[in-house]
Design a protein around this motif. Structure first.
Motif, PDB file in Angstrom:
ATOM      1  N   GLU A   1       1.881  12.535   3.439  1.00 14.32           N
ATOM      2  CA  GLU A   1       0.609  11.840   3.229  1.00 14.32           C
ATOM      3  C   GLU A   1       0.836  10.337   3.237  1.00 14.32           C
TER       4      GLU A   1
ATOM      5  N   ASN B   1      -4.508   8.901   4.717  1.00 13.94           N
ATOM      6  CA  ASN B   1      -5.490   8.915   3.639  1.00 13.94           C
ATOM      7  C   ASN B   1      -6.133   7.543   3.506  1.00 13.94           C
TER       8      ASN B   1
ATOM      9  N   ALA C   1     -10.298  12.446  -2.064  1.00 12.84           N
ATOM     10  CA  ALA C   1      -9.232  11.450  -2.194  1.00 12.84           C
ATOM     11  C   ALA C   1      -9.776  10.100  -2.643  1.00 12.84           C
TER      12      ALA C   1
ATOM     13  N   ASP D   1      -8.177  12.322   5.183  1.00  9.92           N
ATOM     14  CA  ASP D   1      -8.238  12.948   3.858  1.00  9.92           C
ATOM     15  C   ASP D   1      -9.386  13.955   3.783  1.00  9.92           C
TER      16      ASP D   1
END
Ligand SMILES: Cc1ncc(C[n+]2csc(CCOP(=O)(O)OP(=O)(O)O)c2C)c(N)n1
Ligand code: SF4
Lengths: 312, 381
Positions: free
Chosen positions: A209, A134, A148, A107
């Motif tokens: 993601e 992430n 994030a 991230d």
């Protein structure tokens, strides 16, 4: 219907004996990505856990040609490789099916330092897949905040808990009008696998993601990675969706929350399992701060529900 | 030799024509004055099919070079160009290119650097990138820009080291001069297709620029240092063979003018060195035995050629178009003194900084400067 996990290809692109932590969500996710992409691919990495995990020169724990690049550069370097392959094929210097060009980036390398180059690559609709695993922090440098990192999280650079909510990066990528955007997480491996297979078949820019609960940064027990991933989805703190040519659809159980058939679990159970929220949960203003986080989650669900209605 | 084409061209156009002649595959680019004209010309040639290549219009210079090195790692022949702050913005990736042994060729159109803003030439930008592990040529004419880009690809791909081809903004990039473009057949004879020993290839999975222990890292760095030094004979060979293929010559690691019997030697790079030939003529008319030594290479510094070429007991007047902050003069003088020390104690080195931010350097002005420096005890920095 998602592919049954029993029917996933046997191929392993993540080799045994690499340097990741036990229970590493990034490595688990990469294993699924490997099954979907197969060996004909070129991998780009920015400085991150995945580089620390891949093994040191001359050893390599990923069975692809891998290039380490500067931290800000996933979008631009992947573009360079994609163009190079295409022109060399046009000029007859390489033959056969062109490899998939994909970036495997945290991230930090996606939301923060790599944002500009990634946004530009998306705007140019480059023929690449950008994966962001992430883990909601800079794990490799010892767990600092990133864009994030959700509100309330303790990291080494947010010692009293982060005050700001995280960005909705996947949504921002969607607004670049690229052909494919998806979110996924390790507790739903077949969902991830199918999304990668689909991305591979699409020409142009793809963004996937993957929420990656990291025991080190999130402070839970190493064997609980998948459980935390599942709790994130069941509480609505992580939404599973994809968008093909701008048309959004949701995977279960997120789809139920969006259409109102089910309500997500309260976020505090998910928070209580993680040491990174423990100081917040024990503080005098715990109630208000949990309410803030619940508010962030509710807002994202409401936003994505409405955003999905736009189909033109 | 086939019939060459003769035309009028700016330095920027000369660079773009060299890119075409080199049959480059990939050109990432981003505009900055005075380099922009090169990118515009390349983009137009790609668009109209004159050049079979990909132009990638990225969003900044850090990305320009990041795209360039990655395309090079994939096996393509890659060119790009920039100036001043664009070059500085690339700094991190300049190191990746050299450390990764990726033979990218980059034109830096010299321009003074911010702050404050200036658009015009000096040499702070390229000289400040000395320690990035790139070979650096500095050119003094439009024709030399064209010739050097082709020679640079040849040398870079022989030793897997990126090369920066520098020339002055406006004086070269935007001025028309006659340009000879050799027949493509002659160029192809000189510059064979790029056949990298190694590229990103799924049939041979391997890691590139991964983490190394000191026991691996140190030898990599030593190899880079050794190979940069080993480039000098290759630069000479490339200049010689280019001459054999095209008939053109700009010097090899150095260029000299009326140097053999010179007592006063002007020492400078880029367009001012071309003008200095005329200053030398002016001084000769006044009975002063003047000459010129122009390093064409800045990295690797052509130490042995300079030491051999300098006449005995010469006074060397180094005209620096840059500052060596923390020292009283310029960077070129410091470089020269460091290589002469202990080997040519007969030579006197004097130094002045001039032409900063594009101040015009005419033949008369520089001749006067040299005259003053001859009397100037203070010039003995
Ligand atoms: C230009 C630059 N700045 C800083 C660093 C130091 N650095 C290495 S990894 C890293 C954090 C990576 O975070 P992320 O992308 O989220 O991946 P993760 O470590 O969580 O896997 C940082 C800051 C670097 N390598 N390069
Ligand atoms: S710190 Fe977290 S993301 Fe990094 S290798 Fe360990 S488990 Fe994986």
């Amino acid at each position: 219907m998602a592919t049954s996990i029993k029917k996933l290809p046997e191929i392993e692109q993540v080799l045994s004996g690499n340097g990741a932590c036990g229970g590493c969500p990034a490595t688990m996710a990469l294993r699924m990505v490997g099954k979907a992409l197969g060996p004909n691919a070129i991998m780009l990495l920015t400085p991150a856990c995945s580089v620390a995990s891949m093994g040191m020169t001359p050893k390599l724990g990923y069975n692809w040609p891998c290039i380490n690049i500067t931290f800000a550069s996933a979008g631009s370097s992947a573009s360079g490789i994609s163009h190079a392959l295409e022109i060399m094929q046009e000029k007859g210097r390489i033959e056969g099916e062109l490899p998939t060009v994909f970036s495997w980036v945290g991230d930090g390398g996606t939301y923060d330092i790599g944002f500009q180059a990634l946004s530009a690559a998306a705007e140019r609709n480059e023929n690449i897949i950008h994966f962001c695993y992430n883990n909601e922090a800079y794990s490799n440098t010892g767990v600092q905040r990133s864009g994030a990192t959700p509100r309330g999280t303790f990291t080494t650079t947010t010692p009293t808990g982060k005050r700001q909510p995280k960005k909705n990066m996947a949504h921002m990528m969607l607004e670049h009008n690229i052909p494919y955007v998806a979110t996924a997480t390790v507790a739903y491996p077949a969902d991830l696998y199918d999304k990668v297979v689909k991305a591979k078949s699409i020409k142009g820019m793809k963004y996937i993601e993957i929420l990656a609960p990291c025991y080190l940064g999130w402070q839970f027990d190493m064997p609980d990675t998948v459980q935390l991933s599942r709790m994130a989805v069941r509480s609505g703190a992580w939404l599973l969706w994809e968008a093909e040519n701008g048309k959004i659809s949701f995977s279960n159980p997120t789809a139920h929350f969006i259409n109102g058939k089910k309500t997500p679990d309260q976020v505090n159970e998910y928070l209580m399992r993680q040491g990174r929220f423990s100081r917040l949960l024990q503080g005098p203003d715990a109630k208000e701060r949990i309410a803030e986080i619940q508010g962030d989650v509710d807002r994202e669900i409401a936003f994505m529900r409405e955003r999905a209605k736009i189909t033109i | 030799m086939k019939t060459a084409q003769v035309m009028m061209a700016t330095g920027a156009n000369a660079a773009a024509l060299a890119v075409k002649s080199a049959r480059v595959d990939v050109v990432p680019g981003y505009p900055i004055t005075p380099q922009t004209s090169i990118m515009e010309a390349v983009a137009a040639m790609v668009e109209n099919g004159e050049l079979h290549a990909r132009f990638i219009p990225v969003e900044g210079e850090h990305s320009v070079l990041a795209a360039a090195v990655a395309a090079s790692a994939a096996g393509a022949r890659v060119f790009t160009a920039t100036s001043a702050n664009g070059l500085l913005y690339m700094h991190e990736v300049l190191h990746m290119a050299s450390g990764g042994r990726l033979p990218v060729v980059l034109c830096n159109v010299n321009r003074g650097i911010f702050a404050p803003w200036t658009l015009w030439a000096d040499h702070q930008d390229s000289f400040s990138q000395r320690d990035t592990g790139w070979i650096q040529y500095h050119c003094s004419s439009n024709q030399e820009v064209f010739n050097t880009i082709l020679q640079a690809f040849r040398v870079a791909e022989q030793i897997n080291i990126p090369i920066m081809v520098n020339f002055d903004g406006f004086a070269i990039s935007h001025c028309l001069m006659p340009l000879t473009v050799p027949a493509q057949e002659d160029i192809d004879r000189f510059l064979p297709p790029h056949q990298p020993e190694w590229r990103l290839d799924p049939n041979h999975p391997s890691s590139f620029s991964n983490v190394t222990m000191a026991s691996e890292y140190a030898p990599f760095r030593q190899m880079l240092s050794d190979d940069i030094m080993a480039a000098i004979p290759l630069v000479k060979q490339a200049a010689q063979e280019y001459k054999d293929c095209t008939g053109m010559w700009d010097g090899d690691s150095i260029e000299t003018y009326r140097l053999d019997d010179a007592e006063v030697v002007a020492f400078a790079v880029n367009s001012m060195a071309a003008e200095l030939k005329l200053s030398v003529d002016i001084l000769r008319e006044q009975g002063i035995k003047a000459g010129l030594l122009r390093p064409r290479l800045y990295v690797p510094f052509p130490t042995e050629d300079i030491i051999q070429a300098l006449p005995e007991n010469a006074q060397v007047m180094v005209l620096d178009r840059n500052y060596n902050f923390g020292h009283p003069g310029g960077i070129l003088a410091a470089e020269l003194k460091s290589v002469l020390f202990g080997r040519r104690n007969d030579v006197i080195v004097k130094n002045r900084v001039m032409g900063i931010g594009g101040i015009d350097l005419t033949r008369r002005f520089m001749a006067e400067q040299i005259l003053e420096m001859m009397d100037d005890k203070k010039g003995l920095l």
